[in-house]
Design an enzyme around this catalytic site. Structure first.
Site, short mmCIF file in Angstrom:
data_model
loop_
_atom_site.label_atom_id
_atom_site.label_comp_id
_atom_site.label_asym_id
_atom_site.label_seq_id
_atom_site.Cartn_x
_atom_site.Cartn_y
_atom_site.Cartn_z
N LYS A 180 0.86 -1.18 0.00
CA LYS A 180 0.00 0.00 0.00
C LYS A 180 0.90 1.23 0.00
O LYS A 180 1.62 1.48 0.96
CB LYS A 180 -0.91 0.02 1.23
N GLY A 219 -8.02 9.06 9.84
CA GLY A 219 -8.30 9.14 11.28
C GLY A 219 -9.34 10.17 11.67
O GLY A 219 -9.63 10.33 12.85
N ALA A 243 -9.51 5.41 4.31
CA ALA A 243 -9.39 6.52 5.25
C ALA A 243 -10.64 7.38 5.33
O ALA A 243 -11.28 7.66 4.32
CB ALA A 243 -8.20 7.43 4.93
N GLY A 244 -10.95 7.78 6.55
CA GLY A 244 -12.02 8.75 6.78
C GLY A 244 -13.32 8.16 7.29
O GLY A 244 -14.21 8.89 7.71
N ASN A 283 -8.88 1.62 9.68
CA ASN A 283 -8.15 1.27 10.89
C ASN A 283 -8.73 1.98 12.11
O ASN A 283 -9.32 1.37 12.99
CB ASN A 283 -6.66 1.60 10.71
#
Lengths: 67, 260
Positions: B102, B163, B189-190, B211
């Protein structure tokens, strides 16, 4: 003795130390790791025959948690 | 119905949820949350080994063994193409030649937005070096197309800053990226909560990588399970095809046969 920078810290090792011996001395033998010397990847297969020189910058990395 | 799998770099996966391994309390919680998520592709970071630590201390790859999971090393924390390429080379060596990575090259610490020029440069070098590159990018359809042309195996636009938990901020751009793409598109993300993941899947994304939304939840294992269901629900809704939006009501019960 020669000085080698390992993960940013100067450390003393015996002259002519190989990458494989370095891993042993740092108690990292058998761990899943990868190594760079002076910003170039050093494949594990080359550890036994690769002699480190004074001032070499060694990075030893592992996988940790991350996104 | 044949199984609804998706393919990345020639390998088929049943789960469309990809998860990170950062920010957990400990390795036990990491393992438990990942199992609850049903994820088959798991991201890891590459960092300096802790010299002098107890060699018997458990290792992340004991909890997520490469024999059971596809390990996706990331280049998180890299702000230059050079550092990202170095990280990928180390990761490939660490994982015995496994070349799926990634790529993310960040622009600044406040937004963690991708530095697109550096990302394009690193992608070119990595593809030339036989890596299979899943690339974190912004939600710009033109950039996504360029990354695909370079040879990335998956394009992963952000929904919102890493995040941030803000959810999908630009649905129409994500939609344009999906419409143009010939490689899997994953929102990366987000995402903040389960509905965000479902929305991504309803738009037609092939998957979602997250995550913080799981690891940062009050109960990460329960959130992992919620995300698994949201991804499945969103995917099924996408395949089922939603009704068109109308401004006014349309009855659910027939008007014929009323007795009043």
């Amino acid at each position: 003795m020669i000085e080698i920078i390992v993960n940013g810290e100067p450390r003393q090792f015996g002259e002519g130390i190989t990458a494989a011996e370095l891993v042993e001395e740092l108690d990292l033998a058998g761990k899943r790791l990868a190594m760079e010397v002076n910003e170039e990847l050093l494949p594990r297969s080359e550890f036994p025959g690769y002699r480190l020189s004074p001032g070499d910058q060694v990075e030893i990395v592992v996988a940790i948690g991350g996104g | 119905m044949h199984p609804d799998t998706f393919t990345i770099a020639g390998r088929e996966y049943g789960s469309r949820l990809l998860v990170g391994t950062g920010k957990y309390k400990d390795l036990d919680e990491t393992g438990e949350a990942i199992r609850a998520s049903g994820a088959e592709i798991v991201t890891v970071a590459i960092r300096r080994s802790n010299i002098g630590q107890d060699p018997s201390e458990p290792n992340l790859l004991d909890v997520v063994p490469p024999s059971e999971y596809t390990i996706l090393p990331n280049t998180a924390g890299c702000f230059t193409a050079k550092d990202a390429v170095r990280t990928c080379r180390l990761a490939r060596e660490l994982l015995d030649g496994h070349s799926l990575v990634k790529l993310e090259v960040l622009g600044d610490e406040k937004t963690l937005y991708p530095d697109i020029t550096a990302t394009l440069e690193a992608a070119e070098q990595l593809v030339a070096d036989d890596f299979q590159v899943m690339v974190y990018t912004n939600d710009d359809p033109i950039v996504a197309r360029r990354l695909e042309e370079i040879g990335c195996v998956s394009v992963m636009p952000l929904a919102a800053p890493i995040g941030s938990g803000l959810g999908i901020q630009n649905k129409y751009n994500i939609l344009s990226i999906i419409e143009n793409a010939n490689v899997p598109v994953l929102v990366d993300a987000g995402v903040g909560t389960a509905s965000d993941a479902a929305i991504a899947m309803e738009l037609g994304c092939d998957g979602v990588l997250m995550n913080s939304a799981i690891a940062g939840a009050r109960n990460p294992v329960l959130m992992a399970s919620a995300m698994r269901k949201a991804i499945e629900a969103g995917r099924e809704a996408y395949l089922a095809g939603r009704i068109p939006r109308k401004r006014y009501a349309s009855t659910s019960s027939p008007l014929d046969g009323t007795f009043f």
